[in-house]
Write a protein that holds these residues in place. Structure first.
Motif, PDB file in Angstrom:
ATOM      1  N   ARG A  83      60.828  64.423  48.233  1.00  0.00           N
ATOM      2  CA  ARG A  83      62.508  63.658  47.468  1.00  0.00           C
ATOM      3  C   ARG A  83      62.146  63.367  45.770  1.00  0.00           C
ATOM      4  NH1 ARG A  83      61.982  58.344  45.985  1.00  0.00           N
ATOM      5  NH2 ARG A  83      60.728  57.015  46.303  1.00  0.00           N
ATOM      6  N   ASP A  84      63.577  64.011  45.550  1.00  0.00           N
ATOM      7  CA  ASP A  84      62.968  62.928  43.432  1.00  0.00           C
ATOM      8  C   ASP A  84      62.790  61.880  43.749  1.00  0.00           C
ATOM      9  OD1 ASP A  84      63.570  65.602  43.644  1.00  0.00           O
ATOM     10  OD2 ASP A  84      65.485  64.719  42.587  1.00  0.00           O
ATOM     11  N   VAL A  85      61.984  61.207  42.482  1.00  0.00           N
ATOM     12  CA  VAL A  85      61.441  60.264  41.901  1.00  0.00           C
ATOM     13  C   VAL A  85      62.721  59.911  40.514  1.00  0.00           C
ATOM     14  CG1 VAL A  85      59.946  58.373  41.152  1.00  0.00           C
ATOM     15  CG2 VAL A  85      59.603  59.282  43.481  1.00  0.00           C
ATOM     16  N   GLY A  86      63.906  59.104  40.676  1.00  0.00           N
ATOM     17  CA  GLY A  86      64.363  58.937  39.457  1.00  0.00           C
ATOM     18  C   GLY A  86      64.121  58.283  38.385  1.00  0.00           C
ATOM     19  N   ALA A  87      64.751  58.523  37.259  1.00  0.00           N
ATOM     20  CA  ALA A  87      64.331  57.769  36.297  1.00  0.00           C
ATOM     21  C   ALA A  87      63.939  56.508  36.347  1.00  0.00           C
ATOM     22  CB  ALA A  87      65.146  58.225  34.858  1.00  0.00           C
ATOM     23  N   GLU A  88      65.617  55.622  36.542  1.00  0.00           N
ATOM     24  CA  GLU A  88      65.247  54.634  36.843  1.00  0.00           C
ATOM     25  C   GLU A  88      64.097  53.320  37.750  1.00  0.00           C
ATOM     26  OE1 GLU A  88      68.007  50.583  38.381  1.00  0.00           O
ATOM     27  OE2 GLU A  88      69.360  52.498  37.763  1.00  0.00           O
ATOM     28  N   GLU A  89      64.222  54.645  38.726  1.00  0.00           N
ATOM     29  CA  GLU A  89      62.763  54.498  39.783  1.00  0.00           C
ATOM     30  C   GLU A  89      61.507  54.592  39.026  1.00  0.00           C
ATOM     31  OE1 GLU A  89      61.290  55.541  44.415  1.00  0.00           O
ATOM     32  OE2 GLU A  89      63.243  56.714  43.806  1.00  0.00           O
ATOM     33  N   ALA A  90      61.368  55.659  38.320  1.00  0.00           N
ATOM     34  CA  ALA A  90      60.459  55.448  38.203  1.00  0.00           C
ATOM     35  C   ALA A  90      59.203  54.427  36.603  1.00  0.00           C
ATOM     36  CB  ALA A  90      59.957  57.388  37.632  1.00  0.00           C
ATOM     37  N   VAL A  91      60.255  54.033  36.379  1.00  0.00           N
ATOM     38  CA  VAL A  91      59.896  52.474  35.536  1.00  0.00           C
ATOM     39  C   VAL A  91      59.780  51.327  36.190  1.00  0.00           C
ATOM     40  CG1 VAL A  91      60.753  51.378  33.825  1.00  0.00           C
ATOM     41  CG2 VAL A  91      60.631  53.767  33.841  1.00  0.00           C
ATOM     42  N   SER A  92      60.692  51.477  37.654  1.00  0.00           N
ATOM     43  CA  SER A  92      60.559  50.253  37.942  1.00  0.00           C
ATOM     44  C   SER A  92      59.135  49.646  39.637  1.00  0.00           C
ATOM     45  CB  SER A  92      61.732  50.048  39.292  1.00  0.00           C
ATOM     46  OG  SER A  92      61.607  51.182  40.373  1.00  0.00           O
ATOM     47  N   ILE A  93      58.826  51.316  39.358  1.00  0.00           N
ATOM     48  CA  ILE A  93      57.171  51.185  40.719  1.00  0.00           C
ATOM     49  C   ILE A  93      56.140  51.604  40.030  1.00  0.00           C
ATOM     50  CG2 ILE A  93      58.908  52.454  42.254  1.00  0.00           C
ATOM     51  CD1 ILE A  93      57.423  55.336  42.190  1.00  0.00           C
TER      52      ILE A  93
ATOM     53  N   ASN B 162      60.518  65.072  29.289  1.00  0.00           N
ATOM     54  CA  ASN B 162      62.183  65.199  29.094  1.00  0.00           C
ATOM     55  C   ASN B 162      62.977  66.017  29.979  1.00  0.00           C
ATOM     56  OD1 ASN B 162      60.692  68.167  28.521  1.00  0.00           O
ATOM     57  ND2 ASN B 162      61.578  68.749  27.638  1.00  0.00           N
ATOM     58  N   GLY B 163      62.549  66.420  31.176  1.00  0.00           N
ATOM     59  CA  GLY B 163      63.348  66.340  32.501  1.00  0.00           C
ATOM     60  C   GLY B 163      62.442  66.676  33.814  1.00  0.00           C
ATOM     61  N   VAL B 164      62.320  67.329  34.537  1.00  0.00           N
ATOM     62  CA  VAL B 164      62.100  67.981  35.867  1.00  0.00           C
ATOM     63  C   VAL B 164      60.522  67.490  35.600  1.00  0.00           C
ATOM     64  CG1 VAL B 164      62.745  70.363  36.063  1.00  0.00           C
ATOM     65  CG2 VAL B 164      62.092  68.709  37.792  1.00  0.00           C
ATOM     66  N   ALA B 165      59.866  67.366  36.917  1.00  0.00           N
ATOM     67  CA  ALA B 165      58.060  67.033  36.488  1.00  0.00           C
ATOM     68  C   ALA B 165      58.161  67.348  37.257  1.00  0.00           C
ATOM     69  CB  ALA B 165      57.050  65.990  35.529  1.00  0.00           C
TER      70      ALA B 165
ATOM     71  N   ARG C 158      53.471  57.742  30.302  1.00  0.00           N
ATOM     72  CA  ARG C 158      54.781  58.471  30.504  1.00  0.00           C
ATOM     73  C   ARG C 158      55.962  57.828  29.921  1.00  0.00           C
ATOM     74  NH1 ARG C 158      50.688  59.129  33.435  1.00  0.00           N
ATOM     75  NH2 ARG C 158      51.349  56.607  33.786  1.00  0.00           N
ATOM     76  N   PHE C 159      56.376  58.327  28.461  1.00  0.00           N
ATOM     77  CA  PHE C 159      57.906  58.222  28.432  1.00  0.00           C
ATOM     78  C   PHE C 159      58.667  59.265  28.940  1.00  0.00           C
ATOM     79  CE2 PHE C 159      56.322  56.355  24.060  1.00  0.00           C
ATOM     80  CZ  PHE C 159      55.088  55.209  25.436  1.00  0.00           C
ATOM     81  N   ILE C 160      60.142  58.710  29.336  1.00  0.00           N
ATOM     82  CA  ILE C 160      60.993  59.802  30.332  1.00  0.00           C
ATOM     83  C   ILE C 160      61.674  59.747  29.118  1.00  0.00           C
ATOM     84  CG2 ILE C 160      59.508  59.803  31.849  1.00  0.00           C
ATOM     85  CD1 ILE C 160      61.294  58.074  33.609  1.00  0.00           C
ATOM     86  N   VAL C 161      63.400  60.255  30.182  1.00  0.00           N
ATOM     87  CA  VAL C 161      64.394  60.143  29.703  1.00  0.00           C
ATOM     88  C   VAL C 161      65.460  60.355  30.629  1.00  0.00           C
ATOM     89  CG1 VAL C 161      64.617  61.768  27.367  1.00  0.00           C
ATOM     90  CG2 VAL C 161      65.179  63.118  29.780  1.00  0.00           C
ATOM     91  N   PRO C 162      66.600  59.322  31.028  1.00  0.00           N
ATOM     92  CA  PRO C 162      67.610  58.958  32.010  1.00  0.00           C
ATOM     93  C   PRO C 162      67.796  59.898  33.041  1.00  0.00           C
ATOM     94  CG  PRO C 162      68.713  58.719  29.741  1.00  0.00           C
ATOM     95  CD  PRO C 162      67.103  59.608  29.400  1.00  0.00           C
ATOM     96  N   GLU C 163      67.520  61.948  32.445  1.00  0.00           N
ATOM     97  CA  GLU C 163      67.348  62.968  33.433  1.00  0.00           C
ATOM     98  C   GLU C 163      65.966  62.799  33.874  1.00  0.00           C
ATOM     99  OE1 GLU C 163      70.333  62.746  30.780  1.00  0.00           O
ATOM    100  OE2 GLU C 163      68.129  62.971  29.566  1.00  0.00           O
ATOM    101  N   THR C 164      65.199  62.292  34.102  1.00  0.00           N
ATOM    102  CA  THR C 164      63.382  63.246  34.040  1.00  0.00           C
ATOM    103  C   THR C 164      63.661  62.638  35.730  1.00  0.00           C
ATOM    104  OG1 THR C 164      62.725  62.148  32.103  1.00  0.00           O
ATOM    105  CG2 THR C 164      60.922  62.412  34.626  1.00  0.00           C
ATOM    106  N   ARG C 165      63.817  63.288  36.426  1.00  0.00           N
ATOM    107  CA  ARG C 165      63.294  63.098  37.510  1.00  0.00           C
ATOM    108  C   ARG C 165      61.351  63.598  38.225  1.00  0.00           C
ATOM    109  NH1 ARG C 165      65.819  67.273  40.487  1.00  0.00           N
ATOM    110  NH2 ARG C 165      66.157  68.024  38.526  1.00  0.00           N
TER     111      ARG C 165
END
Length: 264
Positions: free
Chosen positions: A170-180, A109-112, A126-133
């Motif tokens: 570095r931070d891995v944001g939500a969009e990248e996390a799903v794509s990789i 639900n946010g930063v991990a 892992r189900f995440i929100v747009p703000e997840t990093r």
């Protein structure tokens, strides 16, 4: 009496574990580490819980180790071993999550960050929100990944990308996390728990023994030889074929109805 740092809720066969130190973004101190380990063991042993959701209260999933907790130890002049902290606090938690013979879903639900990211990586989904990093923050303070990150991260995203994420911190944001492949899906924040719980309930209604064996098989499949995997599959199929759920699945198929699994 201190406030509980880990809360367990049961909903329709799903155990929801909530990390509960929102004021410090659910950073892990001694109390939380102990309570989380005990809660995971309780969930593993409860036959009525057939799927697990791990999430955090407030705006974060888990920001990793509470560095203030360690600073207090040093200020008191007490000796402190990072290696023993990892062995005694985090490694047992990771073993419980990865070895759980039930599906485990992280609702991030946010930063991990740091060990918090490691705990999410150890979950099955892992189900995440747009703000997840996701942040492998260890290198930012001159440390190395722990709590299983060196095992899970390369398996999820590949060796080259895992090295880049770990070495840069570095931070891995939500969009990248799903794509990789680091996360399964992005869900709007207000819908995260509802959708995660709906998914978890479906798994909780499944053939629990078979799901546990599938989890074991996939882990071993990434490391063993083909011959070893073929024999393991035969062994696991034998075990699954002896369950009540297998008999119910066949019966439901022949009767053209939805099976009602009992997790046995």
């Amino acid at each position: 009496m201190s406030e509980k740092t880990v809360i367990l809720e049961r909903v329709d066969g799903v155990g929801i574990i909530r990390l509960n130190r929102p004021r410090v973004y659910n950073a892990v101190n001694d109390q939380m580490g102990h309570e989380l380990l005990q809660t995971l063991r309780q969930v593993r042993q409860d036959p009525e819980i057939r799927a697990v959701v791990l999430t955090g209260e407030g705006k974060a999933f888990c920001s990793g180790q509470d560095l203030n907790d360690r600073s207090t130890v040093r200020e008191k002049g007490e000796t402190f071993s990072l290696g023993e902290s990892v062995r005694n606090r985090y490694n047992p938690i990771i073993r419980e999550i990865a070895g759980m013979e039930k599906p485990v879903i992280a609702a991030v639900n946010g930063v991990a960050a740091g060990a918090g990211a490691s705990m999410a990586f150890a979950c099955d989904f892992r189900f995440i929100v747009p703000e997840t990093r996701f942040i492998q923050a260890f290198v930012r303070i001159g440390l190395v990944p722990d709590s299983g990150s060196s095992y899970f991260l390369p398996k999820l995203v590949g060796l080259g990308r895992a090295l880049e994420i770990a070495m840069t911190g570095r931070d891995v944001g939500a969009e990248e996390a799903v794509s990789i492949g680091l996360a399964n899906r992005v869900i709007p924040g207000e819908q995260l728990m509802d959708e995660t719980l709906e998914f978890a309930k479906k798994l909780a209604e499944g053939p629990t023994v078979a799901l546990g064996l599938i989890k074991k098989a996939m882990y071993r499949g990434a490391e063993a030889s083909l011959e070893e995997i073929l024999e393991m599959e035969a062994e696991f199929q034998e075990q699954a074929g002896r369950t009540e759920d297998y008999l119910e699945g066949v019966r439901a198929f022949t009767e053209k109805r939805k099976p009602v699994y009992r997790g046995r």
